[in-house]
Structures are given as C-alpha cells and as structure tokens.
Design an enzyme around this catalytic site. Structure first.
Site, PDB file in Angstrom:
ATOM      1  N   ASP A   1     -11.079   2.483   3.946  1.00  0.00           N
ATOM      2  CA  ASP A   1     -11.326   1.038   3.927  1.00  0.00           C
ATOM      3  C   ASP A   1     -12.822   0.735   3.819  1.00  0.00           C
ATOM      4  O   ASP A   1     -13.214  -0.404   3.558  1.00  0.00           O
ATOM      5  CB  ASP A   1     -10.794   0.389   5.218  1.00  0.00           C
ATOM      6  CG  ASP A   1      -9.476  -0.347   5.008  1.00  0.00           C
ATOM      7  OD1 ASP A   1      -9.224  -0.788   3.868  1.00  0.00           O
ATOM      8  OD2 ASP A   1      -8.705  -0.472   5.977  1.00  0.00           O
TER       9      ASP A   1
ATOM     10  N   LYS B   1       0.851  -1.205   0.000  1.00  0.00           N
ATOM     11  CA  LYS B   1       0.000   0.000   0.000  1.00  0.00           C
ATOM     12  C   LYS B   1       0.881   1.248   0.000  1.00  0.00           C
ATOM     13  O   LYS B   1       0.661   2.193  -0.765  1.00  0.00           O
ATOM     14  CB  LYS B   1      -0.945  -0.022   1.203  1.00  0.00           C
ATOM     15  CG  LYS B   1      -2.013  -1.117   1.092  1.00  0.00           C
ATOM     16  CD  LYS B   1      -2.823  -1.344   2.364  1.00  0.00           C
ATOM     17  CE  LYS B   1      -3.768  -2.537   2.187  1.00  0.00           C
ATOM     18  NZ  LYS B   1      -4.564  -2.847   3.387  1.00  0.00           N
TER      19      LYS B   1
ATOM     20  N   GLN C   1      -4.476  -1.722   9.591  1.00  0.00           N
ATOM     21  CA  GLN C   1      -4.420  -3.056   8.996  1.00  0.00           C
ATOM     22  C   GLN C   1      -4.968  -4.081   9.980  1.00  0.00           C
ATOM     23  O   GLN C   1      -4.576  -4.118  11.144  1.00  0.00           O
ATOM     24  CB  GLN C   1      -2.969  -3.388   8.595  1.00  0.00           C
ATOM     25  CG  GLN C   1      -2.827  -4.658   7.780  1.00  0.00           C
ATOM     26  CD  GLN C   1      -3.498  -4.582   6.404  1.00  0.00           C
ATOM     27  OE1 GLN C   1      -3.595  -3.515   5.801  1.00  0.00           O
ATOM     28  NE2 GLN C   1      -3.991  -5.704   5.914  1.00  0.00           N
TER      29      GLN C   1
HETATM   30  N1  GUN Z   1      -7.041  -7.116   6.398  1.00  0.00           N
HETATM   31  C1  GUN Z   1      -7.479  -7.899   5.380  1.00  0.00           C
HETATM   32  N2  GUN Z   1      -8.010  -7.129   4.406  1.00  0.00           N
HETATM   33  C2  GUN Z   1      -7.915  -5.857   4.818  1.00  0.00           C
HETATM   34  C3  GUN Z   1      -8.289  -4.615   4.246  1.00  0.00           C
HETATM   35  O1  GUN Z   1      -8.846  -4.530   3.145  1.00  0.00           O
HETATM   36  N3  GUN Z   1      -8.016  -3.512   4.977  1.00  0.00           N
HETATM   37  C4  GUN Z   1      -7.410  -3.575   6.184  1.00  0.00           C
HETATM   38  N4  GUN Z   1      -7.197  -2.443   6.837  1.00  0.00           N
HETATM   39  N5  GUN Z   1      -7.063  -4.707   6.752  1.00  0.00           N
HETATM   40  C5  GUN Z   1      -7.306  -5.837   6.069  1.00  0.00           C
END
Ligand code: GUN
Length: 288
Positions: free
Chosen positions: A116, A49, A93
């Site tokens: 998100d 990211k 995350q």
């Molecule tokens: N963990 C698994 N998928 C995601 C996601 O799309 N965003 C975040 N923040 N954590 C995750």
C-alpha cells in the site's frame, strides 16, 4: 480515460508474467489482505482486490477480523504475516475501528511487504526518489497518464486534497524529475482561500477531496486534464443497492471542457487495484 480498460491491460501483462514465472518454477505472488468489521465500501474494495488476484493467478489470503478485535491481536497477526516467507504483500483495509491506531498498524507492516506504500519508510523513500512501493491510487493515476501519453512536463497540476493516501503522495510524484512528472504542483485543501482561481490555472486537476460533484465546469480551464479520485456513496432509491457512487467532479458539466477526464465509476478505482497488483508482483519478484 478508460480506467477499466487500462487496468485490464495491466492485469493481462501481470497474468502473462505470472504464468511465465510459474513455468520457470518461481514463487507465485501472494497478497494477504486484512478486513476488519463490516464496512460496506471496504468489503467491496477488498473483494475486488481478492478477485483481481484470482484473475491474474496470484495467491491471496483474506483475513476477516471482528470490529472488536484488539489492537494487540491485530499487530500479532501482522507480525505473523511479516514472518511468513510465502506472503509477499500485506494490506490492512482502512478505515480502522476507532480503538485501533492506524499509525501503529501501518508501522508494523514490514516496508518490504508494504504494497500500500503507507509506511513512513516507503513514503520517505518516495520523497527522495528511491525505489519503493507507491501508494496504489497515485501510482494507478501515473499508469493512466502514461497509457494515454499525457504530456506532464512543465504543466501546472493542481491537487485538491492532502491525505497521506492520495493527495500528498500524488503531489510529490507529479513533481518528480521523470515522466509522468516534471509538473509544477499546487496542493489545495480545505483551507485554500481561492480554490476556483487555483483550479482555473491548472492544466491537470487531481480531485481527491471526497466531496461528491464538487468540481464544477466554471472551475476548469478549457483543454484541462481532470482526474477524479472521489468515490462517495450517495443514497439513490433508483438503485437496487440503495446507493450510487459519485465522484468529486460534476462529470456531465465538466467533460466537454476537458482534453481528458476520468469517469466514476470506471476511472481511477480500477487503476488503484491494478497498481496494487503491480506492487504485489514487484514484492514477489524482489525475492527472486
Ligand atoms: N482505504 C481507502 N483507500 C485505501 C487503500 O488504498 N488501501 C487500503 N488498505 N485502505 C484504503
């Protein structure tokens, strides 16, 4: 379907738009990511990211916190980011250490910075068809369907999995009254009694249950579109890392039956990142 390629083209567009913004003296999009502890998979996702932000010309701030961080300290940090005008998007995350409430964390992020799309307000707005941030994985899948001009109207989509991150939002987005949508959607899960029969009726299958190689060739109708959301690490002594990434679909057996299929890796994963970048760009643009 080549998620890597489509993701790159989305990022190229964002890079171009960002440099145009900068030329006009506008604000640079800024994503703040919080990574807690040292879960290998989470490290990898957050690193990609941050790398994508750099490629596009976004600012990124990576905040690493110890797995032992208190819930209060994390919420305090989130409030600081909420109050920081320069930060457009915030993501924490997942998964979190067990002593921290995921729900509290999600609800602390301002909906206007919720790139998100996990906040109940974002989810509620999505359900009602109002402008909001869609969760990155379902949004990335929509972008992929759109890119390949996959017909969705009147099709039967079977979504396997009902998580708040993928299955549930995907089912809602595929049933909405615009392209890519207008599907008849069936949501299947661990309590579904005859999953194979459901899958055999599907024109589009979204496999998001997190069981490596679960979807077999005898569960797929000829000509179906298969989207594989799985990304499980399985031990693999032949790999330097000691593991390989497996999807939820038995790709080698299923591929020949499909009109379109996404590989793992190189399918949905990169699209999730592209979608997050889109959301971050939109969050910045909303401040213009
Ligand atoms: N963990 C698994 N998928 C995601 C996601 O799309 N965003 C975040 N923040 N954590 C995750």
């Amino acid at each position: 379907m080549d998620g890597k390629l489509v993701s790159q083209s989305v990022k190229d567009v964002l890079k171009h738009r960002t440099s145009e913004r900068m030329g006009k003296g506008k604000k640079r999009p800024h994503l703040a990511a919080i990574l807690i502890g040292n879960n290998g998979a989470s490290e990898t996702y957050v690193a990609s990211k941050v790398k994508s932000c750099e490629e596009i010309g976004f600012k990124s701030t990576l905040i690493r916190l110890e797995a032992s961080v208190s819930e209060n300290d994390l919420l305090f940090k989130l409030n600081e980011l909420n109050d920081d005008f320069d930060v457009d998007g915030i993501l924490v995350q997942l998964p979190l250490p067990p002593h921290i409430s995921e729900q509290k964390v999600i609800e602390t992020i301002l909906p206007s910075k919720d790139v998100d799309g996990f906040h109940p307000e974002s989810a509620g707005r999505m359900v009602q068809g109002l402008p909001t941030y869609y969760p990155a994985t379902p949004y990335g899948i929509l972008l992929l369907l759109e890119h390949y001009k996959i017909e969705t109207k009147g099709k039967h989509a079977v979504v396997i999995g009902r998580s708040n991150i993928v299955g549930r939002p995907m089912s809602i987005l595929l049933s909405r009254n615009e392209y890519p949508g207008n599907c008849t959607v069936t949501v299947c899960h661990s309590q579904t009694s005859d999953l194979k029969a459901m899958c055999l009726q599907a024109d589009i299958i979204i496999a998001a249950l997190g069981k490596p190689l679960f979807l077999k060739a005898d569960m797929v109708k000829e000509g179906a579109v298969v989207i594989d959301v799985g990304i499980t690490r399985v031990e693999d002594a032949t790999k330097k890392s000691g593991f390989s990434i497996k999807g939820d679909v038995d790709f080698d057996a299923v591929a020949s039956k499909c009109s379109f299929i996404t590989p793992v890796p190189g399918g949905v994963g990169p699209m999730t990142i592209a979608a997050l970048m889109m959301n971050t760009y939109k969050a910045c643009e909303a401040k213009d």
